[in-house]
Scaffold this motif. Structure first.
Motif: not given
Lengths: 292, 291, 372
Positions: B115, B120-122, B124, B127-130, B213-215, B217, C204, C238
């Motif tokens: 941290q 503390a923020e999430v 990523t 990668f571009e969202v697909m 898969d989920t970023n 933190h 998340t 999405f």
């Protein structure tokens, strides 16, 4: 001056919390990692009752009873598990309780928390100034100290230590280990609840985010660093650690630094725990004839 | 989402979550088995694995994903070794509470160090969202394919290592009885080091997959650690296959469970299952390792 | 011996901290308890910028009756407990009579009773939760309450032809309040709410909730969400192939959300208290901001914070630099005052009386006003 009073109140509250955990971890050898749950139960019970208009003089015993009963109910199945398993089960209980507080919005207002908790009043005498609240919490801290010292110095306390050190031997000598553990757990839960009540009425705001694993680790650190299994240990631990934690909160630093201050402080706690366990696991105040 | 795909997607999500938990649990149970203590800081190996990858993909390294994974996992392995060397080796003989608390302290230290460095923020990987690929009416993203594939690979690798190699044999011996293994002339030091490296790398892989898969933190490790514990205990301490099955069981139970109860309690399902199973298995009461 | 030394050291440090710090009597100090670290630091930092701009402008014109304004910032670390600590510190240590309160309705509402109890004025420039000012007559806000926004969102949904929607919302004061306001109005207009899903902030992974909301393929989903949460939700939806019209409130309307969500945010629509930006006053504000900070992207709620400073300054001028004086003077100071965000007159509950609502949409990666 106000800072000093604030520190003293928080120290008194955490001393009670630590003393209660010490009974379980220090004297009975129970790895209770969900202790914060009873702190939370005490806090929420008293807060909800006083917010509904019930005076403190009734909400306090109700909260203590609630904490004790929950402790009793949890201990029955949990104490059938040993060592690590008990630890993780209690950890799980703490987390599940927090989820309940977070989700049952109709009861606890969920993540929004309960603001505006009133300061206690006894027959018209309100503990609404800082010095008065300090008197209140110190009074309870001394009372707790006295009661628990009496308990651990009694034959009951010695039996607890016997159970902790060698359960089989204790059983042979006729002590029902299971029953002793339950009693110890309930005592610990009741006093944790007391600490919670005092906290709720001091902070005037509580939310599920106040009762997380971080709190458990803090109080564990206090007990272990102060010296578990001694009766002065938790108090010393509370003074040292709370002082460190709270006074740092009150320093005026530029914002670029405050962002880093929180994690830095926690890092020091973590490091402290590690160093303690390697070099002085008994803590500041050593237990006489205790185990490493 | 119509009804059938709704339920199928739920099961799929359960399997995906279960694979990730299985990877975490296998690493955890390995250390528990070989060294007989719960590495409370295992979650941080998971988390740091993911953040190391982040580190190597960002400036000044700027490596692409497949290249960055190598140094990331290497560093994670080193972190595991460092943990053992600096914290656990000095107290190898101490009592359980001491070890557990030291591990907790390590966990707090590492979590807040992350941290401290990354906030503390999430975060990523950027990668571009697909949109996911459609597959029998269900959607699977690329990271999700990877989760299943990589888990299978890891399970195969673990099997080969533990049951077909000498090192694996030594580690199993340690797992059964540390002192006896020492006396028998097995190189315990090497086995312990190997255990840490494998445990850390499995954690790191799991962490990277989870983050893809989920970023990322800082709490991502400890949030899943508890479930990894549950899987470990369900499967039996030191039992790798048990950990795998335990992980899958929890993943499925969680995702199917929230069809009936509020999603807010999802994380509690793992605990409840664990406690129920523990209570129902009386021979586990001794607290000893049981196989 | 070691223990004695430790004890002495502890006492010495106690003594050092107990000595009250000397304070200059000259500047007018106003407290500000903002999120300068932690998960919603993006808000606090933005507010600080706009407040500093306003303070600079007022001080350049001579301050308030010759005294310069000084803002005492306290970091609230993005959680309610530290918000309370921050406000307490401002009250007891800095002894300010007025405080600018934190973002996040739950954070703000945690601190309100503290301010009220200590008779210190507390203002919010971004709290939309219904009932934000309920704690007492020392609590004010210059941002409109969501009791006004709910009906507008309902009207939007009905107007676009959506008679049945599931509703997702952040499980806190803001989300709950807006959800209730929306559901009441929507039902009155003939709509049906098919499902209500509350979710925690700061997670998340929202796929479980999204899966549930998308059950039955609804053409539209109402999602009362924030910046970070919204971005994650739109992205995951999405990826899961969920195709629907997202209808939101005002809290997700930020360039940051679009930046985080990328393509997934395309087409998201929401309501927000609209502030006509083509007025000369707003343009002047934008220019001044650009001059000081180098870009003209006004941070979310920054314009409200800017107005809050001006209204407070006027109140201090009229009522004096005391909490009670400020409290009494605020309604008069705000009456008819036209800030960059419009008319700031208070209603009976110390919230803005007037608010207009517009509709925003994410188009080509930018937030624009939606024209039917």
């Amino acid at each position: 001056m106000d800072l000093l009073l604030h520190l003293s109140v928080v120290i008194a509250i955490y001393a009670i919390f630590a003393l209660s955990l010490n009974v379980e971890v220090g004297y009975t050898g129970l790895f209770n990692f969900g202790h914060v749950a009873f702190f939370a139960i005490g806090a929420y019970t008293s807060a909800l009752l006083t917010l509904a208009g019930i005076p403190f003089i009734w909400s306090l015993p109700a909260a203590l009873a609630m904490a004790g009963v929950c402790g009793f109910l949890l201990s029955i199945p949990a104490l059938k598990l040993q060592g690590d398993y008990f630890g993780i089960a209690t950890l799980g209980f703490g987390e599940i309780l927090r989820m309940i507080f977070n989700n049952e919005v109709w009861l606890t207002k969920g993540p929004m928390g309960l603001p505006g908790i009133p300061r206690p009043e006894f027959f018209g005498f309100a503990f609404d100034t800082l010095p008065r609240y300090l008197a209140l919490s110190s009074g309870f801290a001394l009372l707790t100290f006295a009661i628990l010292a009496f308990v651990v110095l009694s034959p009951f306390g010695r039996a607890l230590k016997a159970v902790r050190d060698d359960e089989t031997a204790a059983e042979i000598l006729g002590k029902n280990a299971y029953r002793f553990k339950i009693k110890s757990f309930v005592i610990g839960s009741v006093f944790a609840g007391l600490a919670g009540v005092l906290w709720a009425h001091y902070a005037t705001f509580i939310g599920p985010g106040d009762f997380t694993l971080t709190e458990t680790i803090l109080v564990l650190l206090i007990v272990v660093m102060g010296g578990k299994g001694t009766f002065l240990g938790p108090v010393v631990g509370a003074v040292v650690l709370i002082f460190f934690q709270e006074s740092v909160r009150f320093l005026r630093l530029p914002p670029e630094w405050t962002r880093l201050l929180g994690p830095l402080q926690q890092m020091i706690f973590g490091l402290l725990l590690i160093v303690l366990m390697i070099f002085r696991p008994e803590g500041i105040i050593r237990e006489k004839g205790g185990q490493r | 989402m119509d009804s059938i795909s709704y339920y199928l997607q739920t099961v799929l999500n359960g399997i995906l979550a279960g694979c990730v938990y299985a990877l975490f649990a296998m690493g955890l149970t390995l250390i528990y088995g070989v060294l007989n203590f719960v590495n409370f800081a295992h979650g941080e190996l998971i988390m740091w694995g993911a953040y190391f990858l982040f580190l190597f993909m960002a400036e000044p390294f700027g490596l692409p994903l497949y290249v960055a994974i190598l140094p990331a996992l290497a560093l994670t392995g080193c972190l595991g070794l460092a943990m053992d060397y600096s914290v656990f080796r000095p107290i190898r003989r101490a009592n359980r509470l001491t070890l557990l608390i030291a591990a907790m302290g390590l966990s707090v230290l590492l979590r807040n160090a992350a941290q401290f460095f990354w906030g503390a923020e999430v975060r990523t990987y950027g990668f571009e969202v697909m949109p996911g690929t459609q597959f029998l009416g269900l959607y699977l993203t690329t990271p999700q394919f990877a989760i299943i594939g990589v888990t299978l690979l890891c399970v195969a690798a673990v099997y080969l290592l533990f049951f077909k190699s000498r090192l694996g044999k030594s580690m199993r011996a340690l797992s059964d009885n540390l002192d006896l293994a020492r006396i028998s002339g097995i190189d315990t030091k090497r086995s312990i080091l190997a255990a840490w490296v494998i445990s850390a790398v499995l954690a790191g892989i799991g962490g990277i997959l989870l983050a893809l898969d989920t970023n990322l933190h800082p709490e991502m490790g400890i949030a899943n650690l508890i479930k990894a514990f549950a899987a470990t205990l369900i499967g039996g301490v030191g039992n790798l296959w048990g950990a795998l099955l335990g992980g899958l069981l929890i993943g499925l139970a969680e995702n199917i469970g929230v069809l009936f109860i509020s999603p807010g309690y999802k994380d509690g399902i793992a605990f409840v299952i664990m406690v129920l199973i523990l209570l129902a298995r009386p021979y586990v009461i001794l607290g000893e390792r049981s196989d | 011996m070691k223990k004695l030394a430790l004890f002495v050291a502890v006492v010495a440090i106690f003594a050092f901290l107990a000595v009250p710090t000397a304070r200059a009597a000259e500047p007018i100090k106003i407290g500000a308890a903002f999120a300068l670290s932690g998960s919603i630091a993006v808000y606090g930092e933005g507010f600080k910028k706009c407040i500093d701009l306003a303070v600079e402008e007022i001080n350049a014109k001579g301050g308030i009756q010759g005294r310069k304004i000084e803002i005492v910032y306290e970091d609230n670390k993005s959680n309610p407990k530290d918000c309370v600590t921050a406000v307490r510190k401002l009250i007891t240590v800095d002894k300010v009579p007025v405080i600018f309160g934190p973002a996040g309705s739950s954070n703000f509402m945690a601190t309100a009773p503290v301010a009220q109890e200590n008779k210190v004025v507390l203002l919010s420039a971004q709290g939309a939760a219904v009932g934000l000012t309920k704690a007492g007559d020392y609590i004010f806000r210059v941002f409109p309450s969501d009791t006004l926004q709910g009906p507008h969102l309902a009207k939007l949904a009905i107007g676009m032809g959506y008679k049945k929607v599931p509703v997702m919302y952040v499980n806190n004061d803001w989300g709950l309040g807006l959800k209730n306001a929306f559901v009441d109005a929507y039902k009155k207009m003939g709509g049906t709410v098919t499902d209500i899903i509350a979710y925690d902030e700061k997670k998340t992974d929202y796929r479980t909730e999204l899966l549930r909301a998308s059950k039955g393929n609804p053409p539209a989903i109402v999602n009362l969400t924030y910046i970070n949460e919204g971005a994650i939700q739109f992205k995951q939806a999405f990826e899961m192939g969920i195709k629907t019209q997202w209808l939101c409130g005002s809290a997700a309307r930020a360039p940051k959300m679009v930046e985080l969500a990328g393509k997934a945010a395309e087409g998201v629509i929401g309501t927000y208290p609209s502030v006509p930006q083509n007025t000369k006053q707003y343009q002047a504000f934008k220019e001044a901001y650009k001059k000081k900070y180098g870009d003209d992207k006004i941070p979310i709620f920054g314009d409200y914070n800017y107005d809050m400073v001006y209204v407070t300054a006027r109140a201090i001028e009229k009522g004096g630099y005391t909490a009670d004086g400020i409290r009494k003077a605020l309604p008069a100071a705000a009456k008819g005052f036209k800030g960059v965000t419009g008319d700031k007159t208070f209603d009976n509950e110390r919230s803005p009386k007037f608010a207009e609502y517009g509709i925003w949409i994410v188009k080509d990666g930018k937030i624009e006003d939606y024209k039917k």
